[in-house]
Design an enzyme around this catalytic site. Structure first.
Site, PDB file in Angstrom:
ATOM      1  N   ALA A  10       0.801  -1.236   0.000  1.00 56.38           N
ATOM      2  CA  ALA A  10       0.000   0.000   0.000  1.00 56.38           C
ATOM      3  C   ALA A  10       0.829   1.279   0.000  1.00 56.38           C
ATOM      4  CB  ALA A  10      -0.929  -0.003   1.207  1.00 56.38           C
TER       5      ALA A  10
ATOM      6  N   GLY B 205     -10.561  12.785   4.467  1.00 56.53           N
ATOM      7  CA  GLY B 205     -11.587  12.527   5.479  1.00 56.53           C
ATOM      8  C   GLY B 205     -11.716  11.073   5.884  1.00 56.53           C
TER       9      GLY B 205
ATOM     10  N   TYR C 285       8.833 -14.488 -12.357  1.00 54.58           N
ATOM     11  CA  TYR C 285       7.646 -13.636 -12.202  1.00 54.58           C
ATOM     12  C   TYR C 285       6.430 -14.287 -12.860  1.00 54.58           C
ATOM     13  CZ  TYR C 285       4.632  -9.504 -12.419  1.00 54.58           C
ATOM     14  OH  TYR C 285       3.581  -8.619 -12.292  1.00 54.58           O
TER      15      TYR C 285
END
Length: 246
Positions: free
Chosen positions: A15, A55, A157
């Protein structure tokens, strides 16, 4: 303005940048509380700042996904704190070496498999019970066209993403009769740091941004999404079914 993912708990791996960062922000904007996992504390703090500006709220988890016991501890902590999770986005991945298979040492192979496959297996193991508690558990794993193309010089990969695809599809089949929906998302060429490292001669400005791709991941995480065991191909904007080779 109503937020479609209000009161939902979304765990996002990788993230701190790229598609994971963009998806975490987009899910937060839709109202979800984000449990953000990445190795880099600085990137997580930057994400937290942006989510707060929008927010939203986030819990930051600096964790190397090869710390498999750490994933298990996180599952226990989430159970204690929230009793469930509603959304799992398995985005973290590494590219590994771009070399002929005969030139690749065992360690880089093991590193790619650990992050791209085993970490996601451990996430499934540890988060499956929490997702099943949700009234509409949703899991999305980021894969790659390399899984089917088997590109030369990208063997570790490509093999890891093919393994991930099969792992996720097996989980989807196991949970088909439950409220949990499990799918794959293939972004194609996106303007990320990992893409630039693998294709250094490519003009990044010709590629879509992580934010553009994230807009298509968010609907797959919502209660209204009903498909499972499918692959959403961002490049063609098509939801695809798997079939046996002919």
């Amino acid at each position: 303005m109503t937020k479609p993912l209000a009161s939902r708990i979304a765990l996002v791996t990788g993230a701190s940048r790229g598609i994971g960062y963009a998806t975490a922000r987009a899910l937060a904007k839709a109202g979800a509380h984000i449990v953000a996992i990445a190795r880099t504390q600085g990137g997580l703090e930057e994400l937290d700042d942006e989510i707060r500006k929008d927010g939203g709220s986030a819990t930051l988890v600096p964790l190397n996904l090869t710390d498999f016991d750490g994933i298990a501890r996180l599952g226990a902590a989430l159970h204690e704190r929230h009793g469930k999770i509603d959304i799992l986005v398995g985005n973290a991945g590494i590219a590994g070496p771009s070399s002929p298979l005969g030139h690749i040492e065992l360690k880089p192979w093991n590193d790619v498999i650990a992050v791209n496959v085993t970490a996601n297996f451990q996430l499934i193991r540890c988060m499956d019970p929490l997702l099943r508690v949700s009234d509409a558990g949703r899991a999305v794993f980021v894969t790659s066209g390399a899984a089917s193309k088997a590109n030369a010089y990208q063997g570790p990969y490509a093999a890891s993403k093919a393994a991930l695809d099969t792992l996720v599809r097996s989980w989807a089949n196991e949970t088909a009769s439950t409220k949990l929906r499990v799918n794959l998302f293939s972004p194609g060429p996106i303007r990320t740091r990992m893409r630039a490292a693998v294709f250094p001669g490519e003009d990044p400005m010709t590629l879509d941004t992580p934010q553009q791709a994230a807009e298509f991941i968010v609907p797959m995480c919502g209660p209204e999404w009903t498909e499972t065991g499918k692959l959403y191909d961002y490049k063609t904007r098509k939801l695809m079914s798997f079939r046996a080779p002919e």
